[in-house]
Design a protein around this motif. Structure first.
Motif, PDB file in Angstrom:
ATOM      1  N   ASP A  64      -3.093  -2.965  -2.446  1.00 14.26           N
ATOM      2  CA  ASP A  64      -3.072  -1.512  -2.621  1.00 14.26           C
ATOM      3  C   ASP A  64      -1.924  -1.034  -3.499  1.00 14.26           C
ATOM      4  OD1 ASP A  64      -5.233  -1.540  -0.926  1.00 14.26           O
ATOM      5  OD2 ASP A  64      -4.068  -1.026   0.862  1.00 14.26           O
ATOM      6  N   GLU A  65      -0.737  -1.590  -3.332  1.00 15.18           N
ATOM      7  CA  GLU A  65       0.418  -1.119  -4.096  1.00 15.18           C
ATOM      8  C   GLU A  65       0.472  -1.737  -5.487  1.00 15.18           C
ATOM      9  OE1 GLU A  65       2.438   1.208  -3.112  1.00 15.18           O
ATOM     10  OE2 GLU A  65       1.522   1.425  -1.129  1.00 15.18           O
ATOM     11  N   LEU A  66       0.266  -3.039  -5.583  1.00 16.98           N
ATOM     12  CA  LEU A  66       0.347  -3.705  -6.881  1.00 16.98           C
ATOM     13  C   LEU A  66      -1.004  -3.822  -7.579  1.00 16.98           C
ATOM     14  CD1 LEU A  66       2.909  -6.562  -6.133  1.00 16.98           C
ATOM     15  CD2 LEU A  66       3.324  -4.210  -6.869  1.00 16.98           C
ATOM     16  N   LYS A  67      -2.085  -3.511  -6.839  1.00 19.02           N
ATOM     17  CA  LYS A  67      -3.429  -3.537  -7.436  1.00 19.02           C
ATOM     18  C   LYS A  67      -3.778  -4.921  -7.985  1.00 19.02           C
ATOM     19  CE  LYS A  67      -3.472   0.883  -6.720  1.00 19.02           C
ATOM     20  NZ  LYS A  67      -4.230   1.455  -5.558  1.00 19.02           N
ATOM     21  N   ILE A  68      -3.447  -5.948  -7.242  1.00 15.62           N
ATOM     22  CA  ILE A  68      -3.731  -7.319  -7.648  1.00 15.62           C
ATOM     23  C   ILE A  68      -4.805  -7.875  -6.727  1.00 15.62           C
ATOM     24  CG2 ILE A  68      -2.770  -9.623  -8.011  1.00 15.62           C
ATOM     25  CD1 ILE A  68      -0.069  -8.385  -8.430  1.00 15.62           C
ATOM     26  N   ALA A  69      -5.775  -8.556  -7.286  1.00 16.86           N
ATOM     27  CA  ALA A  69      -6.856  -9.131  -6.496  1.00 16.86           C
ATOM     28  C   ALA A  69      -6.297 -10.215  -5.579  1.00 16.86           C
ATOM     29  CB  ALA A  69      -7.935  -9.705  -7.410  1.00 16.86           C
ATOM     30  N   LEU A  70      -6.745 -10.195  -4.334  1.00 18.26           N
ATOM     31  CA  LEU A  70      -6.222 -11.147  -3.346  1.00 18.26           C
ATOM     32  C   LEU A  70      -6.573 -12.602  -3.660  1.00 18.26           C
ATOM     33  CD1 LEU A  70      -6.634  -9.229   0.024  1.00 18.26           C
ATOM     34  CD2 LEU A  70      -4.646  -9.421  -1.468  1.00 18.26           C
TER      35      LEU A  70
END
Length: 411
Positions: free
Chosen positions: A311-317
């Motif tokens: 959510d904060e860094l918008k990086i795919a898990l």
């Protein structure tokens, strides 16, 4: 002389006239030395009409007088406590060095207090016959007072337990350095071992296919495996086989040591928690095999870190789990200061916006400081404040991290 004359004057006035004494006053008076001396005057107070000077000190309590201006001599410092290095009472004790004698068992008040809370009956032991030989024994191994304070080793018998167990472990791990590492990692495990179960536990590991070298590494990582039940050891071998990790893989020992410190229910619950965020079983299994410390994170910590990257860094898990080491870093002390530095450098056009964000966040603190802090601190002093946490991270721009979301690996 004035005082004697006043006393003589008082004495002569208090005497009756010569007629009353039955004699006449002769002109040839007795010499002065034969008269009543001042010391024979009665102690009764003189008439109120006569002013006298008291010859004896008053019996009233003396009036308090202030002490002299000169300061009294300083009190000598109290003697040092047992196990404490000699030194000033106000200054901290000097830190022992490895070359100094008995440096390993030098204890400080906090360590002594911790030891007494764990084993208060140590105070009932003879310090010279029981405590001191044990301290010398651990000192010869290089095991410090901090380790002893974290366990009850000081309460175990030296000849019946400590010496036989240490000699057996030395024969397994090979060197004193490995033995010292094993005792330092989990000191409480040695105190809880059963001497009669040590050899059967090693034989059990050998029957499952572990080599002597692997057993040595396993004991250094987790000495408590020697006290585990045989069926629990067998279950760990089965679980690692189900994950697809063969016994010949170099990562097998590390995963075994990590899983041996957790309950089986906890292991599978946390692996299922990772999958609840959309990660596949294969992705989680590979991450655990690469970084088994992922299983040591609490449930709340796992959720908080995954949500932060998502959510904060918008990086795919899937991309995050492909670099599992980054999940073991502290968000507040490690990830957020790095993000603040990178965000500041991007906005000042010091680095490219298409930087590999996870690759930069996953490096060690020393390497990150060399690459991004010390390199730009002269041109942009705020990077130092950002890395120290004095500048709040306000997030990346959408175009800064958009390339990162399209690089998620597929298993």
């Amino acid at each position: 002389m004035a005082l004697i004359q006043n006393v003589h004057h008082v004495h002569t006035r208090s005497l009756p006239p010569p007629a009353a004494r039955g004699g006449s006053c002769s002109s040839s008076a007795a010499p002065a030395p034969r008269r009543q001396p001042a010391a024979r005057i009665p102690s009764s107070p003189a008439p109120s009409s006569v002013t006298t000077i008291p010859l004896r000190p008053s019996r009233d309590p003396p009036i308090w007088t202030p002490p002299p201006t000169s300061s009294p001599p300083a009190a000598s410092p109290p003697p040092p406590l047992p196990w404490l290095p000699a030194g000033s009472a106000s200054d901290p004790p000097p830190r022992p060095t490895p070359s100094s004698p008995s440096c390993a068992t030098t204890a400080y008040p906090a360590q002594i207090a911790q030891l007494l809370r764990a084993a208060p009956h140590v105070l009932l032991s003879d310090p010279d016959k029981i405590i001191r030989p044990k301290l010398r024994f651990f000192d010869s191994l290089g095991v410090g007072a901090t380790v002893l304070a974290q366990s009850n080793l000081i309460t175990r018998s030296l000849d019946k337990f400590l010496v036989p167990c240490v000699e057996f472990l030395r024969g397994i791990v090979g060197t004193d350095a490995n033995l010292r590492t094993a005792l330092t990692r989990r000191p409480c495990f040695l105190g809880g071992l059963n001497q009669r179960k040590l050899r059967p536990a090693v034989e059990n590991l050998r029957r499952h296919g572990l080599s002597d070298e692997a057993i040595s590494k396993l004991i250094v990582l987790n000495m408590g495996v020697l006290g585990m039940a045989p069926n629990r050891i067998a279950v760990i071998f089965e679980d690692l086989e189900a994950l697809g990790l063969p016994i010949t893989d170099p990562r097998f020992v590390g995963c075994f040591a990590c899983m041996s410190m957790l309950k089986r229910e906890t292991i599978w619950r946390r692996m299922a928690l990772y999958q609840c965020f959309g990660l596949s079983q294969c992705q989680v299994a590979r991450a655990v095999m690469t970084q088994p410390q992922l299983l040591n994170l609490t449930d709340g910590n796992i959720q908080r870190k995954l949500l932060f990257f998502q959510d904060e860094l918008k990086i795919a898990l899937p991309q995050v789990i492909a670099l599992p080491k980054i999940l073991t870093f502290s968000v507040e002390k490690n990830i957020l200061p790095k993000c603040a530095v990178l965000s500041l450098l991007m906005r000042e056009w010091k680095i490219q916006r298409s930087i590999n964000l996870l690759g930069s966040l996953g490096v060690s603190a020393k390497d990150f400081s060399e690459r991004y802090v010390k390199k730009y601190e002269k041109d942009l002093p705020d990077v130092v404040r950002a890395y120290e946490g004095k500048l709040k991270f306000e997030g990346f721009m959408a175009q800064d991290i958009e390339p990162c979301r399209s690089q998620a690996p597929v298993f």
